[in-house]
Design a protein around this motif. Structure first.
Motif, PDB file in Angstrom:
ATOM      1  N   THR A 264       0.826  -1.112   0.056  1.00 47.51           N
ATOM      2  CA  THR A 264      -0.133  -0.209   0.604  1.00 47.51           C
ATOM      3  C   THR A 264       1.460   1.491  -0.174  1.00 47.51           C
ATOM      4  O   THR A 264       1.839   1.211   0.461  1.00 47.51           O
ATOM      5  CB  THR A 264      -0.717   0.527   1.113  1.00 47.51           C
ATOM      6  OG1 THR A 264      -1.785  -1.369   0.947  1.00 47.51           O
ATOM      7  CG2 THR A 264      -1.776   1.261   1.179  1.00 47.51           C
ATOM      8  N   VAL A 265       0.716   1.834  -0.628  1.00 47.42           N
ATOM      9  CA  VAL A 265       1.687   3.444  -0.868  1.00 47.42           C
ATOM     10  C   VAL A 265       0.099   4.783  -0.534  1.00 47.42           C
ATOM     11  O   VAL A 265      -0.944   4.429  -0.748  1.00 47.42           O
ATOM     12  CB  VAL A 265       1.896   3.624  -2.587  1.00 47.42           C
ATOM     13  CG1 VAL A 265       2.883   5.295  -2.205  1.00 47.42           C
ATOM     14  CG2 VAL A 265       2.910   2.986  -2.801  1.00 47.42           C
ATOM     15  N   LEU A 266       0.414   5.326   0.596  1.00 46.37           N
ATOM     16  CA  LEU A 266      -0.050   6.153   1.241  1.00 46.37           C
ATOM     17  C   LEU A 266       0.470   7.407   0.822  1.00 46.37           C
ATOM     18  O   LEU A 266       1.664   7.706   0.488  1.00 46.37           O
ATOM     19  CB  LEU A 266      -0.229   5.890   2.912  1.00 46.37           C
ATOM     20  CG  LEU A 266      -1.005   5.098   3.164  1.00 46.37           C
ATOM     21  CD1 LEU A 266      -1.257   5.172   4.939  1.00 46.37           C
ATOM     22  CD2 LEU A 266      -2.364   4.758   2.486  1.00 46.37           C
ATOM     23  N   ARG A 267      -0.396   8.634   0.222  1.00 45.10           N
ATOM     24  CA  ARG A 267      -0.467  10.458   0.731  1.00 45.10           C
ATOM     25  C   ARG A 267      -1.045  10.770   1.367  1.00 45.10           C
ATOM     26  O   ARG A 267      -1.914  10.325   0.688  1.00 45.10           O
ATOM     27  CB  ARG A 267       0.002  10.557  -0.891  1.00 45.10           C
ATOM     28  CG  ARG A 267      -0.231  12.060  -1.205  1.00 45.10           C
ATOM     29  CD  ARG A 267      -0.417  12.146  -2.391  1.00 45.10           C
ATOM     30  NE  ARG A 267       0.033  14.179  -2.576  1.00 45.10           N
ATOM     31  CZ  ARG A 267      -1.626  14.611  -3.172  1.00 45.10           C
ATOM     32  NH1 ARG A 267      -2.609  14.164  -3.437  1.00 45.10           N
ATOM     33  NH2 ARG A 267      -1.611  16.197  -3.649  1.00 45.10           N
ATOM     34  N   ASN A 268      -0.266  11.202   2.299  1.00 44.25           N
ATOM     35  CA  ASN A 268      -1.381  12.371   3.182  1.00 44.25           C
ATOM     36  C   ASN A 268      -2.321  11.440   3.734  1.00 44.25           C
ATOM     37  O   ASN A 268      -3.466  11.965   4.034  1.00 44.25           O
ATOM     38  CB  ASN A 268      -1.700  13.366   2.244  1.00 44.25           C
ATOM     39  CG  ASN A 268      -0.448  14.300   1.788  1.00 44.25           C
ATOM     40  OD1 ASN A 268       0.542  14.840   2.359  1.00 44.25           O
ATOM     41  ND2 ASN A 268      -0.793  15.220   0.838  1.00 44.25           N
ATOM     42  N   GLY A 269      -1.662  10.019   3.894  1.00 49.04           N
ATOM     43  CA  GLY A 269      -2.207   9.104   4.928  1.00 49.04           C
ATOM     44  C   GLY A 269      -3.716   8.286   4.144  1.00 49.04           C
ATOM     45  O   GLY A 269      -4.224   7.326   4.583  1.00 49.04           O
TER      46      GLY A 269
ATOM     47  N   ASP B 142       4.324  19.231   0.658  1.00 42.17           N
ATOM     48  CA  ASP B 142       4.229  19.307   2.238  1.00 42.17           C
ATOM     49  C   ASP B 142       3.824  17.810   2.022  1.00 42.17           C
ATOM     50  O   ASP B 142       3.193  17.492   3.355  1.00 42.17           O
ATOM     51  CB  ASP B 142       3.318  20.166   2.727  1.00 42.17           C
ATOM     52  CG  ASP B 142       1.928  20.558   2.020  1.00 42.17           C
ATOM     53  OD1 ASP B 142       1.987  20.193   1.019  1.00 42.17           O
ATOM     54  OD2 ASP B 142       0.949  20.688   3.199  1.00 42.17           O
ATOM     55  N   ASP B 143       4.065  17.418   0.959  1.00 46.26           N
ATOM     56  CA  ASP B 143       3.066  16.013   0.809  1.00 46.26           C
ATOM     57  C   ASP B 143       4.098  14.974   1.993  1.00 46.26           C
ATOM     58  O   ASP B 143       4.866  14.900   1.854  1.00 46.26           O
ATOM     59  CB  ASP B 143       2.973  14.901  -0.391  1.00 46.26           C
ATOM     60  CG  ASP B 143       1.853  15.606  -1.080  1.00 46.26           C
ATOM     61  OD1 ASP B 143       0.995  16.027  -0.610  1.00 46.26           O
ATOM     62  OD2 ASP B 143       1.983  15.946  -2.670  1.00 46.26           O
ATOM     63  N   GLU B 144       3.159  13.597   2.415  1.00 50.78           N
ATOM     64  CA  GLU B 144       3.684  12.700   3.239  1.00 50.78           C
ATOM     65  C   GLU B 144       3.722  11.956   2.546  1.00 50.78           C
ATOM     66  O   GLU B 144       2.341  11.253   2.653  1.00 50.78           O
ATOM     67  CB  GLU B 144       3.448  12.504   4.589  1.00 50.78           C
ATOM     68  CG  GLU B 144       3.387  13.730   5.436  1.00 50.78           C
ATOM     69  CD  GLU B 144       3.164  13.985   7.160  1.00 50.78           C
ATOM     70  OE1 GLU B 144       2.742  12.660   7.192  1.00 50.78           O
ATOM     71  OE2 GLU B 144       3.188  14.754   7.631  1.00 50.78           O
ATOM     72  N   LEU B 145       4.854  10.479   2.228  1.00 54.69           N
ATOM     73  CA  LEU B 145       4.416   9.288   1.730  1.00 54.69           C
ATOM     74  C   LEU B 145       4.411   7.976   2.357  1.00 54.69           C
ATOM     75  O   LEU B 145       5.627   8.431   3.450  1.00 54.69           O
ATOM     76  CB  LEU B 145       5.418   9.321   0.769  1.00 54.69           C
ATOM     77  CG  LEU B 145       5.414  10.282  -1.009  1.00 54.69           C
ATOM     78  CD1 LEU B 145       6.505  10.536  -1.930  1.00 54.69           C
ATOM     79  CD2 LEU B 145       3.942   9.855  -1.164  1.00 54.69           C
ATOM     80  N   ALA B 146       4.815   7.453   2.313  1.00 61.92           N
ATOM     81  CA  ALA B 146       4.348   6.198   3.511  1.00 61.92           C
ATOM     82  C   ALA B 146       4.730   4.850   2.396  1.00 61.92           C
ATOM     83  O   ALA B 146       3.399   4.847   1.321  1.00 61.92           O
ATOM     84  CB  ALA B 146       2.982   6.023   4.790  1.00 61.92           C
ATOM     85  N   LEU B 147       5.129   2.911   2.583  1.00 61.07           N
ATOM     86  CA  LEU B 147       4.975   2.436   1.538  1.00 61.07           C
ATOM     87  C   LEU B 147       4.808   0.773   3.344  1.00 61.07           C
ATOM     88  O   LEU B 147       5.742   0.994   4.195  1.00 61.07           O
ATOM     89  CB  LEU B 147       5.987   2.175   1.262  1.00 61.07           C
ATOM     90  CG  LEU B 147       6.112   1.395   0.111  1.00 61.07           C
ATOM     91  CD1 LEU B 147       5.495   1.362  -0.893  1.00 61.07           C
ATOM     92  CD2 LEU B 147       6.877   0.865  -0.645  1.00 61.07           C
ATOM     93  N   LEU B 148       3.972   0.582   2.667  1.00 63.19           N
ATOM     94  CA  LEU B 148       2.849  -0.300   4.094  1.00 63.19           C
ATOM     95  C   LEU B 148       2.752  -1.555   3.236  1.00 63.19           C
ATOM     96  O   LEU B 148       2.728  -2.095   2.069  1.00 63.19           O
ATOM     97  CB  LEU B 148       1.893  -0.325   4.340  1.00 63.19           C
ATOM     98  CG  LEU B 148       2.038   0.898   5.518  1.00 63.19           C
ATOM     99  CD1 LEU B 148       1.041   2.342   4.589  1.00 63.19           C
ATOM    100  CD2 LEU B 148       0.648   0.950   6.301  1.00 63.19           C
TER     101      LEU B 148
END
Length: 92
Positions: free
Chosen positions: A58-63, A80-86
């Motif tokens: 899962t790839v998240l951008r700003n949650g 100001d984006d926050e990225l996450a890889l789960l």
């Protein structure tokens, strides 16, 4: 821009937070390419044999999931984006 990585993805990258050099207007895919550029072990975990993102990640951008709330990996980034890889979540 910074990626937040979880579980074995953080272990393979060597850190839970990894800064990448991308500019506003570039895409999530550009940021992912920058993340994987010098991290072969992480690349093998994230991309399939065709070089595409593994479906269970899962790839998240700003949650928000970029595939559910955006244009997938073609989603354009803001400063100001926050990225996450789960990885997949399991438990009982």
């Amino acid at each position: 821009m910074e990626w937040k990585l979880f579980a074995d993805l953080a272990e393979r990258a060597g850190d839970r937070h990894v800064a990448v050099d991308v500019e506003p207007g570039e895409t999530v895919e550009d940021a992912l390419d920058a993340l994987l550029e010098d991290r072969e072990d992480l690349r093998e975990r994230v991309l399939d044999e065709r070089g595409e993102l593994r479906s269970q990640l899962t790839v998240l951008r700003n949650g928000g999931d970029v595939h559910a709330r955006g244009d997938g990996l073609a989603t354009t980034l803001d400063a100001d984006d926050e990225l996450a890889l789960l990885p997949p979540v399991s438990g009982g």
